[in-house]
Design a protein around this motif. Structure first.
Motif, PDB file in Angstrom:
ATOM      1  N   ASP A 149       1.025  -1.059   0.031  1.00 46.79           N
ATOM      2  CA  ASP A 149       0.240  -0.123   0.053  1.00 46.79           C
ATOM      3  C   ASP A 149       1.018   1.115  -0.070  1.00 46.79           C
ATOM      4  O   ASP A 149       0.731   2.347  -0.717  1.00 46.79           O
ATOM      5  CB  ASP A 149      -1.026   0.002   1.222  1.00 46.79           C
ATOM      6  N   LEU A 150       1.825   1.215   0.902  1.00 48.15           N
ATOM      7  CA  LEU A 150       2.847   2.558   1.017  1.00 48.15           C
ATOM      8  C   LEU A 150       3.551   2.840  -0.456  1.00 48.15           C
ATOM      9  O   LEU A 150       3.525   3.841  -1.269  1.00 48.15           O
ATOM     10  CB  LEU A 150       3.922   2.321   1.793  1.00 48.15           C
ATOM     11  N   ALA A 151       3.769   1.456  -1.110  1.00 49.58           N
ATOM     12  CA  ALA A 151       4.607   1.560  -2.330  1.00 49.58           C
ATOM     13  C   ALA A 151       3.582   2.128  -3.282  1.00 49.58           C
ATOM     14  O   ALA A 151       4.054   2.981  -4.392  1.00 49.58           O
ATOM     15  CB  ALA A 151       5.084   0.307  -2.872  1.00 49.58           C
ATOM     16  N   SER A 152       2.427   1.772  -3.409  1.00 44.73           N
ATOM     17  CA  SER A 152       1.331   2.271  -4.440  1.00 44.73           C
ATOM     18  C   SER A 152       1.269   3.703  -3.924  1.00 44.73           C
ATOM     19  O   SER A 152       0.523   4.567  -5.118  1.00 44.73           O
ATOM     20  CB  SER A 152       0.037   1.520  -4.117  1.00 44.73           C
ATOM     21  N   LYS A 153       1.555   4.430  -3.140  1.00 48.79           N
ATOM     22  CA  LYS A 153       1.143   5.728  -2.932  1.00 48.79           C
ATOM     23  C   LYS A 153       2.783   6.382  -2.933  1.00 48.79           C
ATOM     24  O   LYS A 153       2.823   7.686  -2.560  1.00 48.79           O
ATOM     25  CB  LYS A 153       0.893   6.128  -1.278  1.00 48.79           C
ATOM     26  N   GLY A 154       3.667   5.969  -3.462  1.00 45.04           N
ATOM     27  CA  GLY A 154       4.882   6.582  -3.813  1.00 45.04           C
ATOM     28  C   GLY A 154       6.074   6.447  -3.072  1.00 45.04           C
ATOM     29  O   GLY A 154       7.027   7.413  -3.288  1.00 45.04           O
ATOM     30  N   TYR A 155       6.081   5.526  -2.105  1.00 45.75           N
ATOM     31  CA  TYR A 155       6.904   5.192  -1.057  1.00 45.75           C
ATOM     32  C   TYR A 155       7.804   4.014  -1.794  1.00 45.75           C
ATOM     33  O   TYR A 155       7.401   3.018  -2.355  1.00 45.75           O
ATOM     34  CB  TYR A 155       6.545   4.803   0.357  1.00 45.75           C
ATOM     35  N   VAL A 156       9.191   4.111  -1.474  1.00 40.02           N
ATOM     36  CA  VAL A 156      10.335   2.994  -1.578  1.00 40.02           C
ATOM     37  C   VAL A 156      10.102   2.090  -0.267  1.00 40.02           C
ATOM     38  O   VAL A 156      10.154   3.056   0.777  1.00 40.02           O
ATOM     39  CB  VAL A 156      11.607   3.150  -2.040  1.00 40.02           C
ATOM     40  N   VAL A 157       9.800   0.755  -0.058  1.00 42.75           N
ATOM     41  CA  VAL A 157       9.565   0.149   1.270  1.00 42.75           C
ATOM     42  C   VAL A 157      10.508  -0.815   1.233  1.00 42.75           C
ATOM     43  O   VAL A 157      10.711  -1.751   0.417  1.00 42.75           O
ATOM     44  CB  VAL A 157       8.210  -0.238   1.437  1.00 42.75           C
ATOM     45  N   ALA A 158      11.491  -1.077   2.360  1.00 41.38           N
ATOM     46  CA  ALA A 158      12.226  -1.763   2.437  1.00 41.38           C
ATOM     47  C   ALA A 158      12.039  -2.955   3.817  1.00 41.38           C
ATOM     48  O   ALA A 158      12.042  -2.423   5.072  1.00 41.38           O
ATOM     49  CB  ALA A 158      13.714  -1.438   2.712  1.00 41.38           C
ATOM     50  N   GLY A 159      11.524  -4.052   3.469  1.00 40.08           N
ATOM     51  CA  GLY A 159      11.151  -4.891   4.696  1.00 40.08           C
ATOM     52  C   GLY A 159      12.257  -5.910   4.796  1.00 40.08           C
ATOM     53  O   GLY A 159      12.742  -6.740   4.065  1.00 40.08           O
ATOM     54  N   VAL A 160      12.636  -5.896   6.138  1.00 36.99           N
ATOM     55  CA  VAL A 160      14.116  -6.751   6.591  1.00 36.99           C
ATOM     56  C   VAL A 160      13.733  -7.880   7.305  1.00 36.99           C
ATOM     57  O   VAL A 160      12.826  -7.922   8.201  1.00 36.99           O
ATOM     58  CB  VAL A 160      14.977  -5.599   7.333  1.00 36.99           C
ATOM     59  N   ASP A 161      14.266  -9.013   7.023  1.00 37.54           N
ATOM     60  CA  ASP A 161      14.398 -10.040   7.696  1.00 37.54           C
ATOM     61  C   ASP A 161      15.495 -10.238   8.637  1.00 37.54           C
ATOM     62  O   ASP A 161      16.754 -10.052   7.984  1.00 37.54           O
ATOM     63  CB  ASP A 161      14.328 -11.485   6.818  1.00 37.54           C
ATOM     64  N   HIS A 162      15.402  -9.901   9.894  1.00 35.64           N
ATOM     65  CA  HIS A 162      16.645 -10.146  10.697  1.00 35.64           C
ATOM     66  C   HIS A 162      16.861 -11.693  11.111  1.00 35.64           C
ATOM     67  O   HIS A 162      16.257 -12.389  11.758  1.00 35.64           O
ATOM     68  CB  HIS A 162      16.095  -9.433  12.125  1.00 35.64           C
ATOM     69  N   THR A 163      17.824 -12.132  10.455  1.00 31.67           N
ATOM     70  CA  THR A 163      18.335 -13.354  10.413  1.00 31.67           C
ATOM     71  C   THR A 163      18.438 -14.033  11.853  1.00 31.67           C
ATOM     72  O   THR A 163      19.168 -13.221  12.785  1.00 31.67           O
ATOM     73  CB  THR A 163      19.592 -13.386   9.598  1.00 31.67           C
ATOM     74  N   TYR A 164      17.907 -15.117  12.011  1.00 31.92           N
ATOM     75  CA  TYR A 164      18.086 -16.116  13.397  1.00 31.92           C
ATOM     76  C   TYR A 164      17.032 -15.306  14.193  1.00 31.92           C
ATOM     77  O   TYR A 164      17.131 -15.756  15.312  1.00 31.92           O
ATOM     78  CB  TYR A 164      19.591 -15.967  13.764  1.00 31.92           C
ATOM     79  N   GLU A 165      16.036 -14.361  13.952  1.00 29.76           N
ATOM     80  CA  GLU A 165      15.125 -13.885  14.757  1.00 29.76           C
ATOM     81  C   GLU A 165      13.967 -14.381  14.255  1.00 29.76           C
ATOM     82  O   GLU A 165      12.719 -13.848  15.024  1.00 29.76           O
ATOM     83  CB  GLU A 165      15.031 -12.451  15.079  1.00 29.76           C
ATOM     84  N   SER A 166      13.585 -15.060  13.194  1.00 26.35           N
ATOM     85  CA  SER A 166      12.472 -15.448  12.666  1.00 26.35           C
ATOM     86  C   SER A 166      12.390 -16.944  12.661  1.00 26.35           C
ATOM     87  O   SER A 166      13.611 -17.596  12.533  1.00 26.35           O
ATOM     88  CB  SER A 166      12.177 -14.903  11.383  1.00 26.35           C
ATOM     89  N   PHE A 167      11.388 -17.797  12.539  1.00 25.87           N
ATOM     90  CA  PHE A 167      11.313 -19.182  12.399  1.00 25.87           C
ATOM     91  C   PHE A 167      12.062 -19.587  11.210  1.00 25.87           C
ATOM     92  O   PHE A 167      12.512 -20.498  11.260  1.00 25.87           O
ATOM     93  CB  PHE A 167       9.648 -19.510  12.422  1.00 25.87           C
ATOM     94  N   GLY A 168      11.853 -18.900  10.195  1.00 22.94           N
ATOM     95  CA  GLY A 168      12.686 -19.119   8.871  1.00 22.94           C
ATOM     96  C   GLY A 168      13.016 -17.998   7.915  1.00 22.94           C
ATOM     97  O   GLY A 168      12.082 -17.112   7.811  1.00 22.94           O
ATOM     98  N   THR A 169      14.256 -17.788   7.630  1.00 26.06           N
ATOM     99  CA  THR A 169      14.521 -16.953   6.479  1.00 26.06           C
ATOM    100  C   THR A 169      15.185 -17.805   5.129  1.00 26.06           C
ATOM    101  O   THR A 169      16.457 -18.312   5.637  1.00 26.06           O
ATOM    102  CB  THR A 169      15.479 -15.967   7.089  1.00 26.06           C
ATOM    103  N   THR A 170      14.756 -17.772   4.132  1.00 24.88           N
ATOM    104  CA  THR A 170      15.199 -18.547   3.042  1.00 24.88           C
ATOM    105  C   THR A 170      16.258 -17.560   2.291  1.00 24.88           C
ATOM    106  O   THR A 170      15.626 -16.373   1.949  1.00 24.88           O
ATOM    107  CB  THR A 170      14.090 -19.100   2.282  1.00 24.88           C
ATOM    108  N   PHE A 171      17.601 -17.890   1.864  1.00 21.02           N
ATOM    109  CA  PHE A 171      18.411 -17.193   1.274  1.00 21.02           C
ATOM    110  C   PHE A 171      18.656 -17.672  -0.407  1.00 21.02           C
ATOM    111  O   PHE A 171      17.663 -18.831  -0.601  1.00 21.02           O
ATOM    112  CB  PHE A 171      19.764 -17.566   1.826  1.00 21.02           C
ATOM    113  N   PRO A 172      18.988 -17.221  -1.206  1.00 17.87           N
ATOM    114  CA  PRO A 172      18.920 -17.132  -2.667  1.00 17.87           C
ATOM    115  C   PRO A 172      19.529 -18.539  -3.062  1.00 17.87           C
ATOM    116  O   PRO A 172      18.885 -19.307  -3.957  1.00 17.87           O
ATOM    117  CB  PRO A 172      19.835 -16.177  -3.490  1.00 17.87           C
ATOM    118  N   ASP A 173      20.141 -19.225  -2.192  1.00 17.35           N
ATOM    119  CA  ASP A 173      20.891 -20.594  -2.640  1.00 17.35           C
ATOM    120  C   ASP A 173      19.901 -21.619  -2.167  1.00 17.35           C
ATOM    121  O   ASP A 173      20.226 -22.901  -2.330  1.00 17.35           O
ATOM    122  CB  ASP A 173      22.295 -20.542  -1.981  1.00 17.35           C
ATOM    123  N   GLY A 174      18.787 -21.303  -1.555  1.00 18.16           N
ATOM    124  CA  GLY A 174      17.807 -22.296  -0.818  1.00 18.16           C
ATOM    125  C   GLY A 174      17.791 -22.608   0.165  1.00 18.16           C
ATOM    126  O   GLY A 174      16.924 -23.339   0.936  1.00 18.16           O
TER     127      GLY A 174
END
Length: 367
Positions: A149-174
């Protein structure tokens, strides 16, 4: 808020999946609502490596690695929409909450609106930047509907996964990192400090001399905000105190684990939360404690009928399975309020548009 408050709140939302019949769970495809702004939305994913510090949760890893999703205004909505999360992230989130009896990939099926790699729109240094930080154990995808929604209103939005603080964070190598911080005896203060450092590093990579995104020249480095849910919102004050580039902050239902110092925080800030935890007489005294030390332009709103997870996508997703939300505010309504109030705050503070906050019957302003 207690150590596992977010985990318990998300479990309440996700556990509703158990009420669906296997047939329903196998056939329903949740969908995020369309953004309300004038622009189409594009998205891309960045894998960022901070070689200046070891990972704070796994010190044997000599660099801190982060996954970041960017959402931005785009020229067209034609193309493949982004996946909500990976199937493994979905399975780990359900397992982390102790949820069984539903397809493990069910959350990854959620349909989004942002088009992968869409060409952005905007002039050089014309787009404000908003960094989003999710709650403890939650992935960055948990705030996707707000980000789109923010992006549709003209913002760049960066959502951060804080590694090892979520149940799972998948990286590009899988490979997928799991929640090491979940085993920490007192995760709050450390997580706050880690997230503040993570956000500053992300700002370096988006607004510094060698940006990680090839369209980073569209970002206006003089207009930056941070918003977060739960411990992500709690971390916004420390991030602002440590990094003068952040002009405004939003805490969505997060207790302050590190008090604001007596010198105060003079930049704009908004508190948005559930009523039972954060009204001045409520169980969590940290908002009342730190409110006088927010010395800039500020607002404190509570949402009647909301619970801790109401400021994420999860109630919306579970509601779409046809489940009764009980006494909780329906997910579509809580998302509408969250989008509206966060968007209005950011428009006022980063764009200096002095439009009033809309009046919703669920909203109470404090003090």
């Amino acid at each position: 808020m207690s150590k596992f408050a977010l985990r318990g709140a998300l479990a309440t939302a996700v556990t509703l999946l158990l009420l669906a019949t296997p047939a329903t769970a196998a056939t329903v495809t949740p969908k995020l609502p369309r953004p309300t702004g004038d622009h189409a939305v594009g998205t891309t994913t960045l894998h960022l490596i901070d070689t200046s510090r070891p990972d704070p949760w796994v010190p044997s890893e000599k660099s801190r690695q982060l996954m970041v999703s960017l959402w931005y205004p785009a020229r067209s909505n034609h193309g493949r929409t982004a996946p909500y999360m990976t199937a493994e992230e979905s399975a780990l989130l359900l397992k982390g909450q102790g949820i069984e009896g539903v397809p493990p990939d069910i959350l990854s099926r959620t349909r989004t609106n942002a088009v992968v790699g869409a060409r952005p729109t905007g002039q050089r240094r014309s787009l404000p930047l908003v960094v989003l930080s999710p709650g403890f154990t939650a992935p960055r995808s948990s705030l996707t509907a707000l980000a789109e929604d923010l992006a549709s209103k003209g913002y760049v939005v960066a959502g951060v996964d804080h590694t090892y603080e979520s149940f799972g964070t998948t990286f590009p190598d899988g490979h997928t990192m799991t929640c090491v911080a979940c085993q920490a005896p007192d995760y709050g203060p450390k997580t706050t400090r880690v997230r503040a450092a993570d956000v500053s590093f992300v700002l370096d990579r988006l607004t510094g001399p060698r940006p990680a995104w090839r369209h980073a020249g569209l970002i206006d480095p003089s207009r930056i905000a941070m918003a977060g849910h739960s411990i992500g919102g709690n971390s916004a004050t420390l991030a602002m105190l440590n990094d003068p580039r952040i002009d405004a902050g939003v805490n969505m239902d997060g207790a302050f684990h590190i008090p604001i110092p007596e010198r105060g925080l003079s930049r704009p800030f908004m508190l948005l939360g559930e009523p039972k935890a954060h009204v001045p007489t409520g169980a969590d005294a940290t908002w009342k404690r730190d409110w006088p030390r927010l010395t800039g332009w500020k607002r404190w709103f509570t949402v009647k009928g909301a619970d801790h997870a109401s400021f994420t996508d999860y109630p919306l997703i579970t509601d779409q399975l046809g489940l009764d939300p009980g006494d909780r505010l329906p997910g579509a309504r809580s998302l509408e309020i969250t989008r509206t109030y966060v968007g209005t705050f950011l428009d006022r503070t980063l764009r200096h548009r002095q439009r009033p906050f809309p009046r919703y019957p669920e909203i109470t302003s404090w003090p």
